[in-house]
Design a protein around this motif. Structure first.
Motif, short mmCIF file in Angstrom:
data_model
loop_
_atom_site.label_atom_id
_atom_site.label_comp_id
_atom_site.label_asym_id
_atom_site.label_seq_id
_atom_site.Cartn_x
_atom_site.Cartn_y
_atom_site.Cartn_z
N ILE A 78 -54.68 14.77 63.46
CA ILE A 78 -54.57 13.82 65.14
C ILE A 78 -54.33 13.16 64.17
N CYS A 79 -53.08 12.64 65.42
CA CYS A 79 -52.75 11.39 65.76
C CYS A 79 -52.34 10.53 67.15
N ILE A 80 -52.39 9.09 66.74
CA ILE A 80 -52.20 7.97 68.35
C ILE A 80 -51.12 8.69 68.40
N CYS A 140 -50.87 8.24 62.30
CA CYS A 140 -51.60 9.77 62.28
C CYS A 140 -52.28 8.71 60.95
N PHE A 196 -56.21 10.13 62.19
CA PHE A 196 -57.79 10.13 62.86
C PHE A 196 -57.81 11.67 62.04
N MET A 200 -60.17 14.82 67.25
CA MET A 200 -60.13 13.95 68.84
C MET A 200 -60.29 13.49 68.95
N CYS A 210 -59.43 10.01 68.12
CA CYS A 210 -58.85 9.51 68.24
C CYS A 210 -58.67 8.95 69.85
N ALA A 211 -59.54 9.99 70.85
CA ALA A 211 -59.64 9.40 72.27
C ALA A 211 -60.53 7.67 72.18
N ALA A 229 -58.05 4.90 71.73
CA ALA A 229 -57.05 4.94 73.03
C ALA A 229 -57.44 4.93 74.20
N GLN A 256 -51.92 7.94 73.54
CA GLN A 256 -52.71 9.28 73.98
C GLN A 256 -52.56 9.97 72.20
N CYS A 257 -53.18 10.92 72.34
CA CYS A 257 -53.64 11.48 70.93
C CYS A 257 -52.82 12.58 70.94
N THR A 311 -51.74 16.06 68.54
CA THR A 311 -52.48 16.92 66.65
C THR A 311 -50.44 16.74 66.45
#
Length: 85
Positions: free
Chosen positions: A31-33, A45, A47, A50, A53-54, A57, A63-64, A66
Motif C-alpha cells: 500500500i502507498c500513500i 510506499c 504501509f 489499507m 494508510c487511511a 491520510a 489518498q491511499c 495499491t
C-alpha cells in the motif's frame, strides 16, 4: 565563434535540467500513500494495510493506493533455469 556559443548553450541546458527522481514505488510494501501539496505530489510506499494508510491520510490532502509493483522480484543474477543456454 560557433564553438563558444555552442558551449554556452550546452552549459545552460545542463544547469537548468530538472533532477531525475528514483523509482517511486517500493516493491516491499503493498500500500502507498499519495500526498498532494502546492509543490506537487509525492508517493510513499511504507504501509502493510489499507487501514494503516487511511489512518495516516486522515485529515490530509492524500489518498491511499495499491502498489502496482508489490511483490515484483527479479531473478537472482547468475542463476539461469536448466536448459536456458
Amino acid at each position: 565563434m560557433r564553438i563558444p556559443a555552442l558551449t554556452v548553450v550546452t552549459v545552460a541546458a545542463l544547469l537548468t535540467a530538472a533532477p531525475v527522481r528514483a523509482q517511486t514505488y517500493d516493491p516491499a510494501y503493498p500500500i502507498c500513500i499519495q500526498t498532494y501539496s502546492h509543490n506537487g505530489s509525492a508517493i510513499i510506499c511504507r504501509f502493510t494495510s489499507m487501514a494503516q494508510c487511511a489512518a495516516t491520510a486522515s485529515g490530509r490532502a492524500a489518498q491511499c493506493i495499491t502498489n502496482p509493483y508489490y511483490g515484483v522480484t527479479q531473478a537472482p543474477a547468475g542463476r539461469r533455469p536448466r536448459g536456458a543456454y
